[in-house]
Write a protein that holds these residues in place. Structure first.
Motif, PDB file in Angstrom:
ATOM      1  N   ALA A   1      63.426  67.867  46.949  1.00 54.44           N
ATOM      2  CA  ALA A   1      63.340  67.311  45.597  1.00 54.44           C
ATOM      3  C   ALA A   1      63.917  65.891  45.584  1.00 54.44           C
ATOM      4  O   ALA A   1      63.343  64.984  44.973  1.00 54.44           O
ATOM      5  CB  ALA A   1      64.079  68.213  44.617  1.00 54.44           C
TER       6      ALA A   1
ATOM      7  N   SER B   1      58.251  82.926  41.929  1.00 51.97           N
ATOM      8  CA  SER B   1      59.476  82.569  41.220  1.00 51.97           C
ATOM      9  C   SER B   1      60.049  81.258  41.764  1.00 51.97           C
ATOM     10  O   SER B   1      60.655  80.479  41.036  1.00 51.97           O
ATOM     11  CB  SER B   1      60.506  83.693  41.310  1.00 51.97           C
ATOM     12  OG  SER B   1      60.746  84.055  42.637  1.00 51.97           O
ATOM     13  N   LEU B   2      59.809  81.030  43.057  1.00 57.49           N
ATOM     14  CA  LEU B   2      60.242  79.775  43.663  1.00 57.49           C
ATOM     15  C   LEU B   2      59.423  78.605  43.114  1.00 57.49           C
ATOM     16  O   LEU B   2      59.951  77.547  42.784  1.00 57.49           O
ATOM     17  CB  LEU B   2      60.043  79.897  45.172  1.00 57.49           C
ATOM     18  CG  LEU B   2      60.510  78.784  46.052  1.00 57.49           C
ATOM     19  CD1 LEU B   2      62.018  78.794  46.081  1.00 57.49           C
ATOM     20  CD2 LEU B   2      59.973  78.972  47.448  1.00 57.49           C
TER      21      LEU B   2
ATOM     22  N   VAL C   1      57.821  78.328  40.267  1.00 57.28           N
ATOM     23  CA  VAL C   1      58.077  78.027  38.859  1.00 57.28           C
ATOM     24  C   VAL C   1      59.244  77.052  38.757  1.00 57.28           C
ATOM     25  O   VAL C   1      59.224  76.112  37.961  1.00 57.28           O
ATOM     26  CB  VAL C   1      58.371  79.327  38.084  1.00 57.28           C
ATOM     27  CG1 VAL C   1      58.879  79.022  36.698  1.00 57.28           C
ATOM     28  CG2 VAL C   1      57.129  80.192  38.011  1.00 57.28           C
ATOM     29  N   GLU C   2      60.223  77.267  39.624  1.00 56.50           N
ATOM     30  CA  GLU C   2      61.396  76.416  39.579  1.00 56.50           C
ATOM     31  C   GLU C   2      61.124  75.030  40.155  1.00 56.50           C
ATOM     32  O   GLU C   2      61.679  74.040  39.721  1.00 56.50           O
ATOM     33  CB  GLU C   2      62.490  77.105  40.391  1.00 56.50           C
ATOM     34  CG  GLU C   2      63.841  76.536  40.193  1.00 56.50           C
ATOM     35  CD  GLU C   2      64.817  77.166  41.156  1.00 56.50           C
ATOM     36  OE1 GLU C   2      65.614  76.424  41.710  1.00 56.50           O
ATOM     37  OE2 GLU C   2      64.761  78.391  41.363  1.00 56.50           O
ATOM     38  N   LEU C   3      60.234  74.989  41.142  1.00 59.53           N
ATOM     39  CA  LEU C   3      60.096  73.794  41.966  1.00 59.53           C
ATOM     40  C   LEU C   3      58.987  72.853  41.509  1.00 59.53           C
ATOM     41  O   LEU C   3      59.118  71.639  41.603  1.00 59.53           O
ATOM     42  CB  LEU C   3      59.813  74.275  43.398  1.00 59.53           C
ATOM     43  CG  LEU C   3      59.530  73.252  44.455  1.00 59.53           C
ATOM     44  CD1 LEU C   3      60.843  72.822  45.064  1.00 59.53           C
ATOM     45  CD2 LEU C   3      58.642  73.843  45.532  1.00 59.53           C
ATOM     46  N   SER C   4      57.873  73.408  41.027  1.00 62.28           N
ATOM     47  CA  SER C   4      56.694  72.559  40.891  1.00 62.28           C
ATOM     48  C   SER C   4      56.455  72.120  39.453  1.00 62.28           C
ATOM     49  O   SER C   4      57.007  72.660  38.506  1.00 62.28           O
ATOM     50  CB  SER C   4      55.466  73.278  41.441  1.00 62.28           C
ATOM     51  OG  SER C   4      55.456  74.612  41.054  1.00 62.28           O
ATOM     52  N   ASP C   5      55.583  71.107  39.332  1.00 64.38           N
ATOM     53  CA  ASP C   5      55.191  70.623  38.016  1.00 64.38           C
ATOM     54  C   ASP C   5      54.044  71.467  37.471  1.00 64.38           C
ATOM     55  O   ASP C   5      54.052  71.878  36.325  1.00 64.38           O
ATOM     56  CB  ASP C   5      54.746  69.165  38.106  1.00 64.38           C
ATOM     57  CG  ASP C   5      55.853  68.293  38.674  1.00 64.38           C
ATOM     58  OD1 ASP C   5      56.992  68.462  38.242  1.00 64.38           O
ATOM     59  OD2 ASP C   5      55.574  67.470  39.561  1.00 64.38           O
TER      60      ASP C   5
ATOM     61  N   ALA D   1      53.901  74.477  35.040  1.00 57.62           N
ATOM     62  CA  ALA D   1      54.781  75.547  35.524  1.00 57.62           C
ATOM     63  C   ALA D   1      55.451  76.301  34.385  1.00 57.62           C
ATOM     64  O   ALA D   1      55.507  77.529  34.375  1.00 57.62           O
ATOM     65  CB  ALA D   1      55.832  74.960  36.457  1.00 57.62           C
ATOM     66  N   ARG D   2      55.927  75.566  33.413  1.00 52.89           N
ATOM     67  CA  ARG D   2      56.645  76.193  32.301  1.00 52.89           C
ATOM     68  C   ARG D   2      55.709  77.097  31.489  1.00 52.89           C
ATOM     69  O   ARG D   2      56.026  78.235  31.185  1.00 52.89           O
ATOM     70  CB  ARG D   2      57.224  75.105  31.400  1.00 52.89           C
ATOM     71  CG  ARG D   2      58.175  75.601  30.335  1.00 52.89           C
ATOM     72  CD  ARG D   2      58.605  74.443  29.482  1.00 52.89           C
ATOM     73  NE  ARG D   2      59.363  73.464  30.246  1.00 52.89           N
ATOM     74  CZ  ARG D   2      60.697  73.439  30.293  1.00 52.89           C
ATOM     75  NH1 ARG D   2      61.384  74.327  29.628  1.00 52.89           N
ATOM     76  NH2 ARG D   2      61.331  72.528  30.999  1.00 52.89           N
TER      77      ARG D   2
END
Lengths: 356, 344
Positions: free
Chosen positions: B203, B221-222, B224-228, B244-245
């Motif tokens: 990042a 789950s990874l 969702v946290e990491l990508s746009d 992602a959100r």
């Protein structure tokens, strides 16, 4: 096992429920000696597991969580007596276990069965499901006397792992089954011995994400129905929280924290467990802003040939004190929940007071 | 949103030729914008790795790209169709513009060469004028970039830990400052703690260097946290694509919802999870209509017959391929929707 089936329903966790118990179990593996070692007459050992104690209770899932190389699989293998422990005692129903192959080993196997990680490797590709299950039934004397009895036993087994109708699966070869179905067959094979304890070594990590939960839910269902004691070994602490009643966290061959699964995951006490919980992916911490907390530990697990003195986590620990590198911490009560303990000097009240 | 850097248009990839061909990727369109992280999620066999190899023309036989276009937009200059390039052109584009961190990167390093040799090799192949000293300096710089001490330059891969080898692979991918980095399950073989360290570093690097990432993994789950943005693949197709959100808060495709529900949460309430019934489809015998319908809890009458098209349901920011979100796809749609909501 039939006699104990009438035991009082779950919820009670007194000592009578304990099926299999490890006390101070260690396993060291010798390392190949180099020329210099031979001359100096020394042998190095990998301290894969050191002084591990825990108990498996009837109708209870205990999870062993740790990174690769933490010794969690070795614990399972020692519990299954595939390796003999270097030190310590394993007790089945309070009786120390001493099996070295032969009939006593077989009797032990009848009570304690293992489910392996990779169902692609643990089933023989040249044999059918029927062969795998029949063999397990025969060896453990559960095949019945007639052909009809055996067929009924096979059907029961497959039904217990939700592979129905049985005739669709009995004559299939492993390659004709999907990963989830294969793992179910492997579980059915373990159940063929009518065991009291199931040692599941990463039973779902090789499966596709969408079918993992199906297998975990099946294991939980079996636990409730057959009152099995399950040791669930995993690196995924979130699935341990979901599936297990208790969690034991392993680091570098030692158990560093234990307690019921909600407490360990929601209020982790040992700095290593905190690191593990913080590192797990969390969808609620959205998009990229993965600012790790200031005090988070760095580095890698230590070599187990010459493990660090004192607490094995101290070289990485952000809270390390002088004492940590000298003395190995005992199990200390954390104090938030009964039964929650951590092997960390931070919870030794006098030492914390002295430091502050 | 910024301009596109890589556009995949109707890409199809087959394994084998003729009537026995297995369609691993079917008619996939995807756009990667400059500087964004696009997550590509799916189970094994969903075609996510095949897509990555197909679009970079790294697919070994019997894999064949059977149709579509992959357009790369350089910072300055005309767009190029990667599928139409000849060998020397492709050689020039690869790594300097688009690089890949391979699945199982631990095994992608050559065990008989030192790390520094392998890093310098990349630079040497693309920059003929570089000197050995400048290459070594650059290699040291790269190692520092990914947080490895430079005295490790002269190590062999087996002397490094899994996490370090992974970082070397990332360093190598960044050696020529590409504008697109494709990461094919880069952290699957690593422990969570190491995974977290590498992703945090990634990042940071992305913020500093501004490359775009196509991140392929099965761990939603990874992502969702990491990508746009996230695209979900199933049976060789993209079934849903969204921010992602948005995808996490309100997934539209039943498969996305099932996948999200397959990951036990570490925080928050402890809830009962079911996973997805059935098993992933066999690419040799795909179900008719929507590939997911045999496993779908909300399947209704058009699903088995007709393939849903990837389209925007109401707003333009996301798309989904599901009959549930096509107005007027069948009277029964309303009924089945309300019955499932009533049950849940």
């Amino acid at each position: 096992m039939t006699a104990e089936l009438d035991a009082p329903a779950s919820g009670t966790t007194d000592d009578s429920d304990v099926v299999l118990e490890a006390e101070g179990v260690s396993k060291h593996f010798p390392v190949r000696r180099t020329g210099r070692d031979v001359v100096k007459r020394t042998t190095h050992h990998v301290h894969a597991v050191d002084d591990v104690s825990f108990a498996l209770r009837r109708g209870h899932v205990t999870a062993m969580v740790g990174e690769s190389g933490s010794g969690k699989s070795t614990v399972a293998r020692v519990m299954a007596q595939l390796h003999r422990q270097t030190a310590g005692t394993i007790r089945l129903h309070g009786e120390p276990v001493d099996v070295r192959g032969g009939r006593r080993f077989r009797a032990y196997c009848r009570a304690v069965q293992m489910v392996f990680q990779d169902p692609f490797a643990s089933l023989n590709p040249i044999h059918t499901v029927r062969y795998h299950l029949t063999r397990a039934l025969r060896i453990h004397g559960n095949a019945g006397r007639t052909r009809a009895e055996r067929e009924a036993a096979l059907e029961d087994l497959l039904a217990s792992v939700q592979l129905t109708p049985a005739r669709n699966y009995l004559d299939k070869f492993p390659h004709e089954l999907s990963g989830g179905q294969r793992q179910r067959v492997a579980i059915a094979r373990a159940l063929a011995a009518d065991p009291e304890v199931l040692l599941a070594d990463e039973p779902v990590s090789m499966l596709d994400v969408s079918i993992r939960l199906g297998v975990l839910n099946l294991l939980r269902d079996l636990k409730d129905r057959l009152r099995l004691a399950i040791l669930y070994i995993t690196h995924d602490i979130a699935s341990a929280r979901y599936f297990a009643d208790d969690i034991q966290v392993m680091y570098a061959g030692q158990v560093v924290e234990g307690g019921d699964s909600e407490t360990v995951t929601q209020s982790p006490a040992h700095p290593y467990t905190r690191l593990l919980v913080e590192s797990a992916p969390d969808p609620d911490r959205l998009t990229g802003r993965t600012d790790a907390p200031e005090d988070s530990a760095q580095g890698e697990p230590p070599s187990l040939i010459s493990p660090p003195s004192g607490c094995r986590f101290h070289p990485r620990c952000p809270f390390a004190m002088d004492r940590c590198s000298v003395a190995s911490p005992p199990r200390l009560e954390v104090g938030d929940q009964p039964g929650h303990w951590a092997a960390c000097w931070l919870f030794d009240t006098p030492s914390v007071e002295a430091a502050s | 949103m910024s301009e596109p850097v890589l556009e995949i248009k109707n890409l199809s990839v087959d394994y084998g030729m003729g009537p026995d061909a297995v369609q691993a990727v079917r008619d996939v369109s995807l756009t990667l914008h400059r500087g964004e992280v696009l997550g590509l999620a799916g189970e094994s066999g969903s075609g996510k790795s095949t897509l990555a190899y197909g679009m970079t023309r790294l697919l070994p036989p019997p894999g064949v790209v059977s149709g579509g276009e992959v357009v790369y937009h350089p910072q300055d200059g005309a767009p190029v169709d990667i599928l139409g390039l000849n060998r020397p052109q492709l050689r020039k584009l690869r790594w300097s513009e688009i690089s890949i961190v391979f699945q199982g990167a631990m095994n992608s390093l050559n065990p008989v060469h030192k790390v520094v040799t392998q890093l310098c090799d990349v630079i040497k192949a693309h920059d003929k004028r570089s000197t050995p000293a400048s290459r070594r300096a650059r290699a040291a710089e790269l190692m520092k970039l990914v947080g490895i001490n430079t005295d490790r330059l002269d190590s062999y891969p087996h002397q490094l830990s899994g996490g370090m080898r992974q970082r070397v692979m990332i360093a190598m991918a960044l050696a020529l400052e590409p504008s697109v980095v494709i990461m094919d399950e880069p952290t699957t073989a690593l422990d969570v703690v190491m995974q977290r360290q590498i992703l945090t570093q990634l990042a940071e690097l992305r913020e500093r260097l501004g490359f775009a990432v196509l991140f392929i993994t099965h761990d939603l789950s990874l992502l969702v946290e990491l990508s746009d943005r996230i695209a979900i693949m199933y049976g060789g197709r993209i079934v849903e694509e969204a921010n992602a959100r948005q995808l996490y808060r309100e997934p539209l495709h039943p498969y996305s919802l099932g996948l999200l529900k397959s990951f036990p949460a570490l925080r928050g309430e402890r809830r009962e999870l079911t996973g997805i019934p059935g098993s992933p489809p066999d690419l040799r015998a795909m179900p008719s209509g929507c590939a997911f319908h045999p496993r779908c809890p909300r399947a209704f009458e058009p699903c088995a017959d007709r393939d849903p098209v990837l389209a925007a349901p109401e707003d333009k920011t996301r798309s989904v391929a599901c009959w549930l979100h096509v107005p007027g796809a069948g009277r029964t749609a309303e009924n089945s929707t309300s019955s499932t909501t009533a049950r849940s």
